[in-house]
Design a protein around this motif. Structure first.
Motif, short mmCIF file in Angstrom:
data_model
loop_
_atom_site.label_atom_id
_atom_site.label_comp_id
_atom_site.label_asym_id
_atom_site.label_seq_id
_atom_site.Cartn_x
_atom_site.Cartn_y
_atom_site.Cartn_z
N LEU A 60 0.83 -1.21 0.00
CA LEU A 60 0.00 0.00 0.00
C LEU A 60 0.86 1.25 0.00
CD1 LEU A 60 -2.83 -1.01 2.52
CD2 LEU A 60 -2.92 -1.03 0.01
N PHE A 61 1.97 1.21 0.72
CA PHE A 61 2.88 2.36 0.77
C PHE A 61 3.57 2.55 -0.58
CE2 PHE A 61 6.79 4.62 1.65
CZ PHE A 61 6.41 5.57 2.59
N GLU A 62 4.00 1.46 -1.17
CA GLU A 62 4.78 1.54 -2.42
C GLU A 62 3.95 2.07 -3.59
OE1 GLU A 62 6.28 -2.41 -2.74
OE2 GLU A 62 7.66 -2.15 -1.04
N VAL A 63 2.66 1.76 -3.63
CA VAL A 63 1.83 2.25 -4.75
C VAL A 63 1.21 3.62 -4.44
CG1 VAL A 63 1.31 -0.07 -5.57
CG2 VAL A 63 -0.29 1.07 -4.00
N GLY A 64 1.42 4.12 -3.22
CA GLY A 64 0.88 5.43 -2.86
C GLY A 64 -0.53 5.39 -2.32
N ALA A 65 -1.03 4.21 -1.99
CA ALA A 65 -2.37 4.11 -1.39
C ALA A 65 -2.35 4.65 0.04
CB ALA A 65 -2.85 2.66 -1.40
N VAL A 66 -1.21 4.58 0.68
CA VAL A 66 -0.96 5.24 1.97
C VAL A 66 0.17 6.23 1.74
CG1 VAL A 66 -0.26 4.97 4.36
CG2 VAL A 66 -1.71 3.23 3.30
N ALA A 67 -0.09 7.49 1.99
CA ALA A 67 0.91 8.52 1.70
C ALA A 67 1.03 9.48 2.87
CB ALA A 67 0.53 9.29 0.43
N GLY A 113 11.41 2.57 8.74
CA GLY A 113 12.20 3.61 8.09
C GLY A 113 11.53 4.31 6.92
N ARG A 114 10.24 4.11 6.74
CA ARG A 114 9.54 4.75 5.63
C ARG A 114 9.14 6.18 5.93
NH1 ARG A 114 8.94 -0.59 5.15
NH2 ARG A 114 8.88 -1.51 3.05
N ILE A 115 8.96 6.52 7.19
CA ILE A 115 8.76 7.91 7.58
C ILE A 115 9.77 8.25 8.67
CG2 ILE A 115 6.32 7.97 6.94
CD1 ILE A 115 5.63 7.73 9.93
N ASP A 116 10.21 9.52 8.68
CA ASP A 116 11.24 9.91 9.65
C ASP A 116 10.62 10.32 10.98
OD1 ASP A 116 10.21 12.49 9.26
OD2 ASP A 116 11.84 13.11 7.94
N GLU A 117 11.46 10.69 11.92
CA GLU A 117 11.01 11.02 13.26
C GLU A 117 10.07 12.22 13.26
OE1 GLU A 117 10.31 10.48 17.08
OE2 GLU A 117 11.68 9.19 15.96
N ALA A 118 10.38 13.22 12.44
CA ALA A 118 9.55 14.43 12.39
C ALA A 118 8.14 14.10 11.90
CB ALA A 118 10.19 15.48 11.50
N MET A 119 8.03 13.30 10.85
CA MET A 119 6.71 12.93 10.34
C MET A 119 5.98 12.03 11.33
SD MET A 119 4.29 13.14 8.26
CE MET A 119 4.96 14.03 6.84
N HIS A 120 6.71 11.15 11.98
CA HIS A 120 6.10 10.28 12.98
C HIS A 120 5.48 11.12 14.10
CE1 HIS A 120 6.33 7.95 16.82
NE2 HIS A 120 5.70 7.06 16.06
N GLU A 121 6.22 12.11 14.57
CA GLU A 121 5.71 12.96 15.65
C GLU A 121 4.51 13.77 15.18
OE1 GLU A 121 7.24 16.49 18.69
OE2 GLU A 121 8.67 15.42 17.41
N ARG A 122 4.61 14.31 13.97
CA ARG A 122 3.51 15.11 13.44
C ARG A 122 2.25 14.26 13.25
NH1 ARG A 122 2.88 16.99 7.59
NH2 ARG A 122 0.94 18.13 7.69
N ALA A 123 2.41 13.07 12.69
CA ALA A 123 1.26 12.19 12.46
C ALA A 123 0.63 11.75 13.77
CB ALA A 123 1.70 10.99 11.65
#
Length: 223
Positions: A17-24, A205-215
Protein backbone atom coordinates in the motif's frame (compact mmCIF):
# COMPACT_ATOMS: atom_id res chain seq x y z
CA UNK A 1 -5.93 -10.91 19.55
CA UNK A 2 -2.72 -10.28 17.66
CA UNK A 3 -2.39 -7.45 15.17
CA UNK A 4 -2.51 -8.30 11.47
CA UNK A 5 0.73 -6.29 11.12
CA UNK A 6 2.50 -8.85 13.30
CA UNK A 7 2.01 -11.39 10.51
CA UNK A 8 4.07 -11.59 7.31
CA UNK A 9 0.89 -11.11 5.23
CA UNK A 10 0.11 -7.93 7.15
CA UNK A 11 3.56 -6.45 6.57
CA UNK A 12 3.44 -7.47 2.91
CA UNK A 13 0.13 -5.63 2.43
CA UNK A 14 1.27 -2.55 4.40
CA UNK A 15 4.44 -2.36 2.29
CA UNK A 16 2.48 -2.75 -0.94
CA UNK A 17 0.00 0.00 0.00
CA UNK A 18 2.88 2.36 0.77
CA UNK A 19 4.78 1.54 -2.42
CA UNK A 20 1.83 2.25 -4.75
CA UNK A 21 0.88 5.43 -2.86
CA UNK A 22 -2.37 4.11 -1.39
CA UNK A 23 -0.96 5.24 1.97
CA UNK A 24 0.91 8.52 1.70
CA UNK A 25 2.45 11.06 4.07
CA UNK A 26 2.70 14.83 3.50
CA UNK A 27 0.08 17.61 3.62
CA UNK A 28 -3.44 16.71 2.56
CA UNK A 29 -6.82 18.43 2.37
CA UNK A 30 -9.70 16.19 3.42
CA UNK A 31 -13.47 16.24 3.06
CA UNK A 32 -13.79 17.76 6.54
CA UNK A 33 -12.03 20.91 5.25
CA UNK A 34 -15.18 21.69 3.24
CA UNK A 35 -16.92 22.37 6.55
CA UNK A 36 -13.83 23.22 8.60
CA UNK A 37 -11.41 25.08 6.30
CA UNK A 38 -9.20 26.07 9.23
CA UNK A 39 -8.68 22.50 10.39
CA UNK A 40 -5.04 21.37 10.24
CA UNK A 41 -3.92 19.60 7.08
CA UNK A 42 -3.71 15.85 7.46
CA UNK A 43 -0.15 14.47 7.48
CA UNK A 44 -1.40 11.18 6.00
CA UNK A 45 -3.85 10.16 3.31
CA UNK A 46 -5.42 6.81 2.44
CA UNK A 47 -6.58 6.28 -1.15
CA UNK A 48 -7.70 2.68 -1.45
CA UNK A 49 -9.49 3.09 -4.76
CA UNK A 50 -8.86 1.64 -8.19
CA UNK A 51 -8.05 3.72 -11.31
CA UNK A 52 -11.57 3.22 -12.73
CA UNK A 53 -13.23 4.71 -9.63
CA UNK A 54 -14.99 8.09 -10.14
CA UNK A 55 -12.37 9.35 -7.68
CA UNK A 56 -9.39 7.40 -9.06
CA UNK A 57 -6.86 5.68 -6.87
CA UNK A 58 -3.70 3.59 -7.29
CA UNK A 59 -4.84 0.10 -6.25
CA UNK A 60 -3.93 -2.59 -8.75
CA UNK A 61 -5.14 -6.16 -9.00
CA UNK A 62 -2.11 -7.25 -6.95
CA UNK A 63 -3.07 -5.13 -3.91
CA UNK A 64 -6.74 -6.06 -4.27
CA UNK A 65 -5.85 -9.74 -4.15
CA UNK A 66 -3.78 -9.22 -1.02
CA UNK A 67 -6.74 -7.47 0.61
CA UNK A 68 -9.19 -10.14 -0.52
CA UNK A 69 -6.97 -12.88 0.87
CA UNK A 70 -6.54 -11.00 4.16
CA UNK A 71 -10.28 -10.43 4.55
CA UNK A 72 -10.92 -14.11 3.92
CA UNK A 73 -8.22 -15.54 6.17
CA UNK A 74 -8.49 -13.01 9.00
CA UNK A 75 -12.24 -12.49 9.17
CA UNK A 76 -14.30 -14.95 7.15
CA UNK A 77 -12.27 -17.97 8.31
CA UNK A 78 -10.28 -16.58 11.24
CA UNK A 79 -13.25 -15.09 13.07
CA UNK A 80 -15.89 -17.20 11.36
CA UNK A 81 -18.11 -14.17 10.79
CA UNK A 82 -21.65 -15.30 9.98
CA UNK A 83 -22.87 -14.24 6.54
CA UNK A 84 -25.01 -15.34 3.63
CA UNK A 85 -23.98 -12.61 1.19
CA UNK A 86 -21.26 -9.97 0.81
CA UNK A 87 -21.87 -6.36 -0.18
CA UNK A 88 -19.49 -3.52 -1.00
CA UNK A 89 -20.30 0.08 -0.10
CA UNK A 90 -20.06 2.04 -3.37
CA UNK A 91 -17.79 2.92 -4.85
CA UNK A 92 -14.57 1.95 -3.06
CA UNK A 93 -15.97 -1.20 -1.46
CA UNK A 94 -17.13 -2.88 -4.65
CA UNK A 95 -13.67 -3.96 -5.97
CA UNK A 96 -12.97 -5.40 -2.50
CA UNK A 97 -16.04 -7.60 -2.84
CA UNK A 98 -14.71 -8.99 -6.12
CA UNK A 99 -11.33 -9.59 -4.49
CA UNK A 100 -12.91 -11.44 -1.56
CA UNK A 101 -15.11 -13.45 -3.91
CA UNK A 102 -11.98 -14.83 -5.57
CA UNK A 103 -11.34 -16.70 -2.32
CA UNK A 104 -14.61 -18.61 -2.58
CA UNK A 105 -17.98 -18.44 -4.29
CA UNK A 106 -20.07 -15.99 -2.24
CA UNK A 107 -23.36 -14.38 -3.30
CA UNK A 108 -23.05 -10.64 -3.88
CA UNK A 109 -25.61 -7.92 -3.20
CA UNK A 110 -25.11 -4.53 -4.87
CA UNK A 111 -26.15 -1.16 -3.50
CA UNK A 112 -27.40 1.71 -5.63
CA UNK A 113 -25.87 5.17 -5.36
CA UNK A 114 -27.73 8.15 -6.83
CA UNK A 115 -27.41 11.92 -6.91
CA UNK A 116 -30.33 13.67 -5.21
CA UNK A 117 -28.96 17.13 -5.97
CA UNK A 118 -27.44 17.42 -2.53
CA UNK A 119 -24.66 14.93 -3.12
CA UNK A 120 -24.37 11.24 -4.00
CA UNK A 121 -26.09 8.96 -1.52
CA UNK A 122 -26.80 5.27 -1.15
CA UNK A 123 -30.45 5.07 -2.07
CA UNK A 124 -31.34 1.42 -2.48
CA UNK A 125 -30.42 -2.03 -3.75
CA UNK A 126 -29.77 -2.70 -7.42
CA UNK A 127 -32.75 -4.42 -9.03
CA UNK A 128 -32.55 -7.98 -10.23
CA UNK A 129 -31.00 -9.60 -7.16
CA UNK A 130 -32.37 -12.96 -6.02
CA UNK A 131 -31.29 -12.96 -2.39
CA UNK A 132 -33.95 -13.63 0.20
CA UNK A 133 -34.97 -11.07 2.77
CA UNK A 134 -33.50 -11.95 6.15
CA UNK A 135 -30.12 -12.92 4.71
CA UNK A 136 -27.06 -11.91 6.72
CA UNK A 137 -25.02 -9.29 4.87
CA UNK A 138 -21.26 -8.86 5.39
CA UNK A 139 -20.45 -5.24 4.47
CA UNK A 140 -17.09 -4.23 2.93
CA UNK A 141 -15.43 -0.85 2.50
CA UNK A 142 -11.97 0.64 2.21
CA UNK A 143 -11.69 3.05 5.17
CA UNK A 144 -13.90 3.99 8.10
CA UNK A 145 -13.67 7.68 9.01
CA UNK A 146 -16.88 9.29 10.24
CA UNK A 147 -19.13 6.50 8.93
CA UNK A 148 -21.79 8.48 7.01
CA UNK A 149 -21.87 6.10 4.05
CA UNK A 150 -21.67 3.07 6.35
CA UNK A 151 -24.77 4.19 8.21
CA UNK A 152 -26.57 4.90 4.92
CA UNK A 153 -25.76 1.37 3.70
CA UNK A 154 -26.81 -0.26 6.98
CA UNK A 155 -30.11 1.64 6.93
CA UNK A 156 -30.89 0.75 3.29
CA UNK A 157 -30.12 -2.93 3.83
CA UNK A 158 -32.09 -3.22 7.04
CA UNK A 159 -35.05 -1.39 5.55
CA UNK A 160 -35.03 -4.04 2.80
CA UNK A 161 -35.17 -6.79 5.43
CA UNK A 162 -31.53 -7.86 5.56
CA UNK A 163 -29.48 -8.53 8.69
CA UNK A 164 -26.30 -6.44 9.05
CA UNK A 165 -23.98 -7.14 11.98
CA UNK A 166 -20.42 -6.91 10.64
CA UNK A 167 -18.37 -4.44 8.58
CA UNK A 168 -14.93 -5.20 7.10
CA UNK A 169 -12.55 -2.36 6.26
CA UNK A 170 -8.90 -2.16 5.35
CA UNK A 171 -8.11 0.84 7.60
CA UNK A 172 -9.78 2.37 10.63
CA UNK A 173 -8.75 6.02 10.45
CA UNK A 174 -9.72 6.37 14.15
CA UNK A 175 -11.85 9.47 13.73
CA UNK A 176 -15.01 8.32 15.47
CA UNK A 177 -16.61 6.12 12.83
CA UNK A 178 -16.29 2.79 14.62
CA UNK A 179 -18.37 3.76 17.70
CA UNK A 180 -20.99 5.36 15.43
CA UNK A 181 -21.33 2.10 13.53
CA UNK A 182 -21.33 0.15 16.79
CA UNK A 183 -24.23 2.28 18.01
CA UNK A 184 -26.21 0.79 15.08
CA UNK A 185 -25.39 -2.71 16.26
CA UNK A 186 -22.63 -3.35 13.71
CA UNK A 187 -19.13 -4.43 14.65
CA UNK A 188 -16.23 -3.10 12.57
CA UNK A 189 -13.27 -5.36 11.75
CA UNK A 190 -10.20 -3.57 10.33
CA UNK A 191 -6.96 -4.99 8.98
CA UNK A 192 -5.08 -1.89 10.19
CA UNK A 193 -5.57 1.14 12.38
CA UNK A 194 -3.90 4.46 11.64
CA UNK A 195 -1.86 4.10 14.83
CA UNK A 196 -0.51 0.73 13.74
CA UNK A 197 0.44 1.99 10.29
CA UNK A 198 2.18 5.10 11.62
CA UNK A 199 4.24 3.01 14.01
CA UNK A 200 5.04 0.38 11.40
CA UNK A 201 6.17 2.86 8.75
CA UNK A 202 8.29 4.67 11.34
CA UNK A 203 9.93 1.51 12.61
CA UNK A 204 10.59 0.29 9.06
CA UNK A 205 12.20 3.61 8.09
CA UNK A 206 9.54 4.75 5.63
CA UNK A 207 8.76 7.91 7.58
CA UNK A 208 11.24 9.91 9.65
CA UNK A 209 11.01 11.02 13.26
CA UNK A 210 9.55 14.43 12.39
CA UNK A 211 6.71 12.93 10.34
CA UNK A 212 6.10 10.28 12.98
CA UNK A 213 5.71 12.96 15.65
CA UNK A 214 3.51 15.11 13.44
CA UNK A 215 1.26 12.19 12.46
CA UNK A 216 0.94 11.02 16.06
CA UNK A 217 0.07 14.52 17.26
CA UNK A 218 -2.52 14.96 14.49
CA UNK A 219 -4.09 11.59 15.24
CA UNK A 220 -4.67 12.65 18.84
CA UNK A 221 -6.58 15.78 17.69
CA UNK A 222 -7.32 15.95 13.93
CA UNK A 223 -9.67 18.96 14.28
Amino acid sequence: MSSFLEKPAGRLLADALFEVGAVAFGNFTLKLHEKQPNAPLSPYFFNLRTPDNPKPGPLTLAELRLIGSAFFLEFVLGRNLPHDVICGIPNAGEPLVLALREQGLMPVLQLLKTDDGDGRRISGIRPGHHIRSGARVLLLDDVVIEADTKIEAITVLRDAGFVVEHLLVVIDRQQGGVPLVAARGVRTHSLFTTTELIEYYHQSGRIDEAMHERATTYLADPR
